[in-house]
Design a protein around this motif. Structure first.
Motif, PDB file in Angstrom:
ATOM      1  N   THR A  94       0.839  -1.193   0.000  1.00 37.57           N
ATOM      2  CA  THR A  94       0.000   0.000   0.000  1.00 37.57           C
ATOM      3  C   THR A  94       0.878   1.248   0.000  1.00 37.57           C
ATOM      4  OG1 THR A  94      -0.163  -0.188   2.414  1.00 37.57           O
ATOM      5  CG2 THR A  94      -2.007  -1.041   1.105  1.00 37.57           C
ATOM      6  N   PHE A  95       0.459   2.229  -0.777  1.00 36.44           N
ATOM      7  CA  PHE A  95       1.140   3.517  -0.868  1.00 36.44           C
ATOM      8  C   PHE A  95       0.125   4.602  -0.524  1.00 36.44           C
ATOM      9  CE2 PHE A  95       3.599   0.729  -3.613  1.00 36.44           C
ATOM     10  CZ  PHE A  95       4.909   1.054  -3.285  1.00 36.44           C
ATOM     11  N   MET A  96       0.278   5.155   0.653  1.00 35.33           N
ATOM     12  CA  MET A  96      -0.701   6.143   1.102  1.00 35.33           C
ATOM     13  C   MET A  96      -0.660   7.408   0.258  1.00 35.33           C
ATOM     14  SD  MET A  96      -1.476   7.517   4.936  1.00 35.33           S
ATOM     15  CE  MET A  96      -1.533   5.844   5.529  1.00 35.33           C
ATOM     16  N   GLY A  97       0.486   7.704  -0.321  1.00 35.83           N
ATOM     17  CA  GLY A  97       0.601   8.917  -1.127  1.00 35.83           C
ATOM     18  C   GLY A  97       0.227   8.739  -2.585  1.00 35.83           C
ATOM     19  N   GLY A  98       0.167   7.490  -3.067  1.00 34.27           N
ATOM     20  CA  GLY A  98      -0.094   7.276  -4.489  1.00 34.27           C
ATOM     21  C   GLY A  98       0.894   8.058  -5.328  1.00 34.27           C
ATOM     22  N   ALA A  99       0.393   8.744  -6.336  1.00 32.49           N
ATOM     23  CA  ALA A  99       1.249   9.559  -7.202  1.00 32.49           C
ATOM     24  C   ALA A  99       1.341  10.999  -6.736  1.00 32.49           C
ATOM     25  CB  ALA A  99       0.732   9.503  -8.638  1.00 32.49           C
ATOM     26  N   GLY A 100       0.733  11.295  -5.564  1.00 32.80           N
ATOM     27  CA  GLY A 100       0.922  12.623  -4.994  1.00 32.80           C
ATOM     28  C   GLY A 100      -0.271  13.537  -5.041  1.00 32.80           C
ATOM     29  N   GLY A 101      -1.415  13.079  -5.527  1.00 33.02           N
ATOM     30  CA  GLY A 101      -2.596  13.932  -5.615  1.00 33.02           C
ATOM     31  C   GLY A 101      -3.299  14.107  -4.282  1.00 33.02           C
ATOM     32  N   PRO A 102      -4.236  15.072  -4.200  1.00 33.40           N
ATOM     33  CA  PRO A 102      -4.925  15.349  -2.933  1.00 33.40           C
ATOM     34  C   PRO A 102      -5.851  14.234  -2.474  1.00 33.40           C
ATOM     35  CG  PRO A 102      -5.865  16.645  -4.722  1.00 33.40           C
ATOM     36  CD  PRO A 102      -4.625  16.009  -5.270  1.00 33.40           C
ATOM     37  N   LYS A 103      -6.345  13.421  -3.390  1.00 32.91           N
ATOM     38  CA  LYS A 103      -7.192  12.275  -3.032  1.00 32.91           C
ATOM     39  C   LYS A 103      -6.621  11.006  -3.660  1.00 32.91           C
ATOM     40  CE  LYS A 103     -11.479  14.909  -2.440  1.00 32.91           C
ATOM     41  NZ  LYS A 103     -11.542  14.682  -0.987  1.00 32.91           N
ATOM     42  N   ASP A 104      -5.332  10.821  -3.474  1.00 34.32           N
ATOM     43  CA  ASP A 104      -4.604   9.763  -4.168  1.00 34.32           C
ATOM     44  C   ASP A 104      -4.399   8.551  -3.261  1.00 34.32           C
ATOM     45  OD1 ASP A 104      -3.129   8.554  -6.273  1.00 34.32           O
ATOM     46  OD2 ASP A 104      -2.339  10.517  -6.853  1.00 34.32           O
ATOM     47  N   GLY A 105      -3.612   7.633  -3.756  1.00 34.36           N
ATOM     48  CA  GLY A 105      -3.333   6.392  -3.055  1.00 34.36           C
ATOM     49  C   GLY A 105      -3.324   5.252  -4.047  1.00 34.36           C
ATOM     50  N   SER A 106      -2.495   4.226  -3.782  1.00 36.81           N
ATOM     51  CA  SER A 106      -2.373   3.147  -4.747  1.00 36.81           C
ATOM     52  C   SER A 106      -1.897   1.869  -4.059  1.00 36.81           C
ATOM     53  CB  SER A 106      -1.372   3.532  -5.858  1.00 36.81           C
ATOM     54  OG  SER A 106      -0.120   3.904  -5.302  1.00 36.81           O
ATOM     55  N   ILE A 107      -2.007   0.763  -4.802  1.00 33.10           N
ATOM     56  CA  ILE A 107      -1.496  -0.528  -4.363  1.00 33.10           C
ATOM     57  C   ILE A 107      -0.512  -1.002  -5.430  1.00 33.10           C
ATOM     58  CG2 ILE A 107      -2.047  -2.908  -3.726  1.00 33.10           C
ATOM     59  CD1 ILE A 107      -4.960  -1.913  -3.261  1.00 33.10           C
ATOM     60  N   GLY A 108       0.711  -1.297  -5.023  1.00 32.78           N
ATOM     61  CA  GLY A 108       1.693  -1.822  -5.956  1.00 32.78           C
ATOM     62  C   GLY A 108       1.700  -3.337  -5.914  1.00 32.78           C
ATOM     63  N   VAL A 109       1.767  -3.966  -7.087  1.00 35.88           N
ATOM     64  CA  VAL A 109       1.877  -5.422  -7.190  1.00 35.88           C
ATOM     65  C   VAL A 109       3.293  -5.731  -7.681  1.00 35.88           C
ATOM     66  CG1 VAL A 109       0.861  -7.523  -8.126  1.00 35.88           C
ATOM     67  CG2 VAL A 109      -0.561  -5.464  -7.872  1.00 35.88           C
TER      68      VAL A 109
END
Length: 406
Positions: free
Chosen positions: A140-155
């Motif tokens: 899990t990446f709480m920051g994602g790509a850096g947007g205000p409502k971002d976040g991502s999961i890396g596989v």
């Protein structure tokens, strides 16, 4: 995007968390030295250290090996892969993910050798990992790509650490099914399901979450986003999630950081999803806040840390959805991650790492050693005053120091 830590915003934080799971693993009860991620309080490099935690040992509380990762790296959670032959740490800054090489010294004691940064692509602010049996791991990446409502999961490919895919599902595109500020992660491989929490934006002010999102483990399709809060406007900040599996009752459990509660959702065999979350334990009724980590020991007891005022509660989970409170352990403010082991004389103990991102009143900077049977605190290591560092997480030096975490 680097994590900006501002302790003024006590009511809004990022955090917590750790823990990979290997449900077939039992902690090495005879190994009493442990790895800790740490942050420096003296402007020096952050890093990882090996520390002795048996109160009966003559070198109790001593650090025997250190590995510096750099200023502002803020290593966050330590994990092993499935066969415990590789060790990793996630990080809030720096390269966000590192593979750690270790060895033994001339006396057979663990020592830290080097750290290799892993390319996480556009993904920032590293949080939790989960390794699956098919050669993948998820982060899990709480920051994602850096947007205000971002976040991502890396596989990632577990063999070569290559990023295979980045899973994104912006709330702007679908307010009913989304990934935002993900922190906690848990997987039920038998059911082909993965769930992540929505905690808080890394700058600690832009936004907070109050949901958990369920995904298909193989297609990465979002199946449902659940409210884990008293209302849509209650920003409870779910931080950790645990999909019970195997011999355990088939429920999902979640802790809420700002809510200070434990929530539960039953698995529905007809829909092949989980039903709605309901609150199973209200921390405020016990004078508790900041519910953080969940662990299950080999006797099927659930251990939950509450950073405020610094306690670990032990529950019987044999009659879910009812939780029966069995014991309360006194740790220190910021009670967070745990490891389980036996002392030299055979006492069953839990070591509790007490620090939550150096936030005021949640940053004791200690490790408490507690007798599981008597509840007595057997010893305390004061890392703040002894070494000028704060522990961020804790893990075994011979494989996972817990039975089930995430």
């Amino acid at each position: 995007m680097k994590l900006k830590l501002n302790s003024v915003f006590l009511f809004v934080i990022l955090v917590i968390s750790t823990g990979c799971l290997n449900e077939n693993h039992n902690p090495d009860h005879h190994n009493t030295s442990f790895y800790i991620d740490y942050r420096s309080l003296k402007g020096a490099s952050d890093g990882i250290a090996v520390i002795e935690l048996d109160p009966e040992a003559p070198n109790f509380g001593n650090i025997s090996s250190k590995l510096e990762l750099g200023n502002g790296v803020l290593p966050h959670h330590i994990y092993y892969n499935l066969d415990a032959k590789k060790m990793f740490t996630t990080a809030l800054g720096g390269s966000y993910l590192y593979e750690i090489k270790t060895d033994k010294d001339q006396y057979g004691q663990p020592k830290l050798i080097s750290a290799t940064p892993i390319d996480t692509g556009e993904n920032t602010v590293g949080e939790n990992l989960f390794f699956t049996n098919d050669g993948r791991y998820f982060m899990t990446f709480m920051g994602g790509a850096g947007g205000p409502k971002d976040g991502s999961i890396g596989v990632f490919n577990a063999n070569n650490n290559q990023l295979i895919k980045t899973i994104k599902a912006p709330i702007q595109a679908n307010p009913g099914k989304f990934i935002m500020y993900p922190h906690g992660i848990s997987v039920n491989e038998e059911k082909g399901l993965m769930m992540v929490t929505s905690t808080i934006h890394p700058d600690l002010t832009t936004g907070m979450g109050n949901t958990c999102t369920l995904l298909d483990l193989n297609t990465y399709e979002i199946k449902e986003t659940y409210q884990v809060a008293d209302s849509p406007t209650d920003l409870s900040a779910p931080v950790e999630v645990l999909l019970l599996r195997g011999k355990f009752p088939q429920y999902a459990l979640a802790t809420t950081m700002l809510g200070g509660d434990i929530w539960i959702a039953p698995y529905n065999t007809a829909t092949k999803k989980y039903d709605a979350f309901t609150k199973i334990f209200d921390g405020s009724t016990q004078g508790l806040g900041w519910a953080l980590e969940m662990y299950i020991d080999d006797t099927n007891k659930l251990y939950v840390s509450f950073a405020d005022p610094g306690r670990v509660l032990v529950f019987d989970i044999n009659n879910l959805p009812q939780l029966k409170l069995l014991k309360t352990f006194e740790a220190d403010r910021g009670a967070h991650h745990m490891v389980f082991f036996k002392t030299k004389s055979g006492k069953d103990v839990v070591a509790v790492q007490n620090n939550l991102l150096d936030l005021p009143n949640l940053n004791s900077g200690t490790i408490s050693i507690i007798d599981i049977n008597s509840g007595k605190k057997l010893g305390t290591v004061d890392l703040r005053n002894k070494y000028g560092i704060l522990p961020e997480s804790i893990e075994g030096t011979n494989g996972p120091g817990s039975y089930m975490h995430h």
